[in-house]
Design a protein around this motif. Structure first.
Motif, PDB file in Angstrom:
ATOM      1  N   UNK A 154       0.848  -1.187   0.000  1.00 19.01           N
ATOM      2  CA  UNK A 154       0.000   0.000   0.000  1.00 19.01           C
ATOM      3  C   UNK A 154       0.889   1.245   0.000  1.00 19.01           C
ATOM      4  N   UNK A 155       0.316   2.431  -0.157  1.00 19.55           N
ATOM      5  CA  UNK A 155       1.159   3.632  -0.271  1.00 19.55           C
ATOM      6  C   UNK A 155       2.150   3.821   0.881  1.00 19.55           C
ATOM      7  N   UNK A 200      -7.912   1.078  -4.747  1.00 22.68           N
ATOM      8  CA  UNK A 200      -6.684   0.658  -5.425  1.00 22.68           C
ATOM      9  C   UNK A 200      -5.998  -0.471  -4.655  1.00 22.68           C
ATOM     10  N   UNK A 201      -6.007  -0.364  -3.318  1.00 18.39           N
ATOM     11  CA  UNK A 201      -5.412  -1.434  -2.513  1.00 18.39           C
ATOM     12  C   UNK A 201      -6.136  -2.757  -2.744  1.00 18.39           C
ATOM     13  N   UNK A 202      -7.463  -2.691  -2.797  1.00 17.67           N
ATOM     14  CA  UNK A 202      -8.243  -3.911  -2.996  1.00 17.67           C
ATOM     15  C   UNK A 202      -7.992  -4.509  -4.378  1.00 17.67           C
ATOM     16  N   UNK A 203      -7.749  -3.640  -5.364  1.00 16.23           N
ATOM     17  CA  UNK A 203      -7.433  -4.157  -6.696  1.00 16.23           C
ATOM     18  C   UNK A 203      -6.118  -4.932  -6.676  1.00 16.23           C
ATOM     19  N   UNK A 204      -5.139  -4.392  -5.955  1.00 13.95           N
ATOM     20  CA  UNK A 204      -3.876  -5.116  -5.831  1.00 13.95           C
ATOM     21  C   UNK A 204      -4.067  -6.403  -5.046  1.00 13.95           C
ATOM     22  N   UNK A 239      -9.167  -5.075   5.920  1.00 11.88           N
ATOM     23  CA  UNK A 239      -8.643  -6.389   5.560  1.00 11.88           C
ATOM     24  C   UNK A 239      -7.738  -6.953   6.647  1.00 11.88           C
ATOM     25  N   UNK A 240      -6.794  -6.160   7.084  1.00 11.00           N
ATOM     26  CA  UNK A 240      -5.818  -6.683   8.048  1.00 11.00           C
ATOM     27  C   UNK A 240      -6.493  -7.053   9.364  1.00 11.00           C
ATOM     28  N   UNK A 241      -7.487  -6.255   9.776  1.00 19.14           N
ATOM     29  CA  UNK A 241      -8.190  -6.589  11.009  1.00 19.14           C
ATOM     30  C   UNK A 241      -8.939  -7.915  10.880  1.00 19.14           C
ATOM     31  N   UNK A 242      -9.518  -8.132   9.712  1.00 20.98           N
ATOM     32  CA  UNK A 242     -10.229  -9.394   9.525  1.00 20.98           C
ATOM     33  C   UNK A 242      -9.252 -10.562   9.543  1.00 20.98           C
ATOM     34  N   UNK A 243      -8.137 -10.397   8.858  1.00 17.94           N
ATOM     35  CA  UNK A 243      -7.152 -11.467   8.829  1.00 17.94           C
ATOM     36  C   UNK A 243      -6.667 -11.801  10.230  1.00 17.94           C
TER      37      UNK A 243
END
Length: 583
Positions: free
Chosen positions: A155-156, A313-317, A340-344
């Motif tokens: 991510x950025x 954009x992050x989700x596309x990657x 995403x990271x919290x879910x993981x």
């Protein structure tokens, strides 16, 4: 890329030195010879010996002994090396004083030539560096054989972090601190960043005997091409009442501008609220203490913000990586609002388990949330949780519980979910570490943050504060009292201040007076200041006199000062002279 699997097992016996010629090998060989002469005791036996030797100062704990003998690390403190030498020499029936003197000399030679930390090629376990574990095949939806960490999605902020790494690679010491809420991928980003460094670099993670103590002791021994790993940076820079955090900040500033130690790369992570506390300028009021000046100068220009959620954009990657790792696609489908990271890491499941908990388990979690929000340390005692949780239950709920209600609530909270910790889990002492007299538990970070954001301590039941007075960790009492006072809860605050005083924290009486003064209770404030002065807190004398004078009670102030002077208080005559000029 250097990536690891399971955590290494610590050896219980000392191995023959494997390092090449030099001062460190001489140091290790001397200890190894003594170890063999002592009949190869276990590290636990040596730690027990240390605790029984009354004139051993300091007495090294099992972790220090294991690191020195089992992991072939040079102790951060010369005194620890000498203490280990004494223990071995006594077991081997050698002259302990002579052997300790030899080890001191060898330690000094090794310290001058061996930098701190491990070569990066040996740093293969991300979890040892406190990277969060993610959901895995135990969730029942993923195949076996996946790597321990999910495929990484840049991510950025990763590009920003890479610029700091590039600066270090070019020879300039630098520091980067990733700022973000719990479980947003800060530590994982740091882990990925160091994979770009050559194997000739080293990594040092100061944690023993405590984070701030280890950092302050060891920073002078950092050599060039070293990563200093400061996960949860606030633990190193905020040490209430001791000033240790400011000394660590000053030492880090000195390290970053010392040419002989360059280049070094200092990597840290921090929650936004701790960052704000450290970088905030002191208030405009006269006499405000600038308690984080060194930390503020250190952190200037180091912050890298890590967003809580993935952008489009992050989700596309992420979808581009999903073919490599099904956990990413699963997270993208189920995570709320791009988190995403919290879910993981299992955060949404933690909230679900809390919100759907039976009454006793919910009461237990809320008691833990409030205790942490009030300022209690991470380790929550069994007795505190049991006493506090009871007060969160209604009469109807209480009447329907079985005799083992608390054990059932603990079991509910401890059960793991989706590869992550449960809401409240027992802290297991490491092998060889001293066990506390009662079990202690840790609240999941995400639930701790959720509790701070959603709960109001002013609504906590009276029994919660009663439980803190009786069962909270004694060194935390003053902070807990301040927390209650900041919320206008004067009665609980004063009870906690009293308990803190009874536990040996003498300045708690003065703190209680200051709280009462700020709340407009001048008479009570004066009484607490006078009580503090009576037990030797000289700073309270001036505070009491000033309040008496400001409220027109000069005669009362003079009478009290005269009595204090008669009792031998050295500060009283000076104040009498100020109130009675010319007499």
């Amino acid at each position: 890329m250097r990536n690891g699997g399971s955590e290494p097992q610590l050896s219980r016996v000392m191995q023959a030195p494997q390092v090449g010629p030099g001062p460190l090998r001489d140091f290790q060989c001397a200890l190894y010879e003594a170890y063999l002469a002592a009949d190869s005791p276990t590290f636990e036996d040596l730690a027990a010996d240390a605790s029984r030797i009354s004139d051993l100062d300091p007495a090294p704990g099992p972790e220090v002994i294991r690191a020195c003998l089992g992991d072939a690390q040079l102790p951060a403190q010369q005194a620890d090396a000498a203490a280990i030498a004494v223990i071995l020499a006594r077991r081997a029936a050698w002259n302990a004083d002579d052997f300790a003197l030899l080890i001191r000399s060898l330690w000094l030679k090794a310290r001058l030539t061996v930098p701190l930390g491990q070569p990066l090629r040996l740093v293969t376990d991300p979890f040892a560096l406190e990277v969060h574990r993610a959901i895995d095949h135990s969730a029942g939806q993923f195949p076996h054989g996946l790597p321990p960490l999910p495929a990484y999605v840049e991510r950025p902020h990763d590009e920003q972090l890479r610029q700091y790494v590039t600066q270090a690679l070019k020879g300039t010491s630098t520091m980067a601190v990733l700022i973000g809420p719990s479980s947003t991928g800060k530590t994982r980003a740091c882990w990925e960043a160091v994979q770009e460094l050559p194997d000739t670099w080293r990594l040092w993670h100061p944690i023993v005997p405590g984070r701030a103590d280890a950092a302050l002791t060891g920073l002078g021994g950092i050599g060039p091409h070293t990563v200093v790993w400061l996960n949860d940076t606030h633990h190193y820079l905020t040490t209430p009442g001791t000033g240790l955090g400011e000394r660590v900040a000053a030492a880090l500033r000195a390290l970053l501008r010392e040419p002989s130690q360059a280049p070094v790369l200092v990597l840290g992570t921090i929650w936004p609220e701790h960052w704000a506390q450290l970088v905030q300028e002191p208030g405009p009021q006269d006499g405000a203490e600038d308690s984080h000046a060194q930390a503020r100068y250190l952190l200037a220009g180091t912050g890298v913000t890590v967003p809580a959620a993935f952008t489009a954009d992050d989700l596309a990657r992420l979808h581009g990586q999903a073919a490599r790792d099904p956990r990413l696609l699963h997270a993208a489908r189920h995570a709320e609002d791009g988190r995403i990271t919290q879910y993981l890491a299992g955060a949404p499941a933690l909230l679900e388990r809390y919100r759907t908990a039976p009454p006793a388990a919910r009461a237990l979690i809320e008691a833990a949330m409030d205790a942490r929000a009030a300022g209690h340390t991470v380790a929550l005692p069994h007795a505190l949780l049991e006493a506090a949780a009871e007060s969160y239950l209604t009469d109807a709920e209480w009447d329907t519980l079985g005799e083992d209600w608390f054990e059932q609530a603990l079991a509910y909270c401890a059960a793991p979910l989706r590869g992550a910790r449960g809401p409240l889990t027992r802290i297991r002492p490491r092998r060889g570490a001293s066990a506390p007299p009662q079990p202690h538990y840790r609240l999941a970070d995400f639930l701790e943050e959720h509790g701070r954001a959603t709960r109001q301590l002013v609504h906590a039941p009276t029994g919660f504060w009663d439980a803190l007075v009786e069962h909270a960790r004694r060194p935390d009492l003053t902070d807990l009292a301040q927390s209650a006072g900041e919320r206008g809860l004067l009665a609980p605050a004063l009870r906690l201040f009293t308990a803190a005083y009874e536990a040996g924290q003498a300045d708690s009486l003065r703190a209680a007076g200051t709280l009462l003064h700020s709340a407009g209770h001048v008479d009570e404030a004066i009484a607490w200041y006078q009580r503090a002065n009576d037990i030797g807190d000289t700073a309270s004398l001036g505070l009491a006199v000033t309040l008496l004078y400001d409220t027109g009670r000069t005669d009362q102030a003079l009478a009290w000062l005269t009595e204090r002077a008669r009792q031998g208080d050295p500060a009283a005559p000076g104040w009498l002279a100020q109130l009675q000029p010319g007499q």
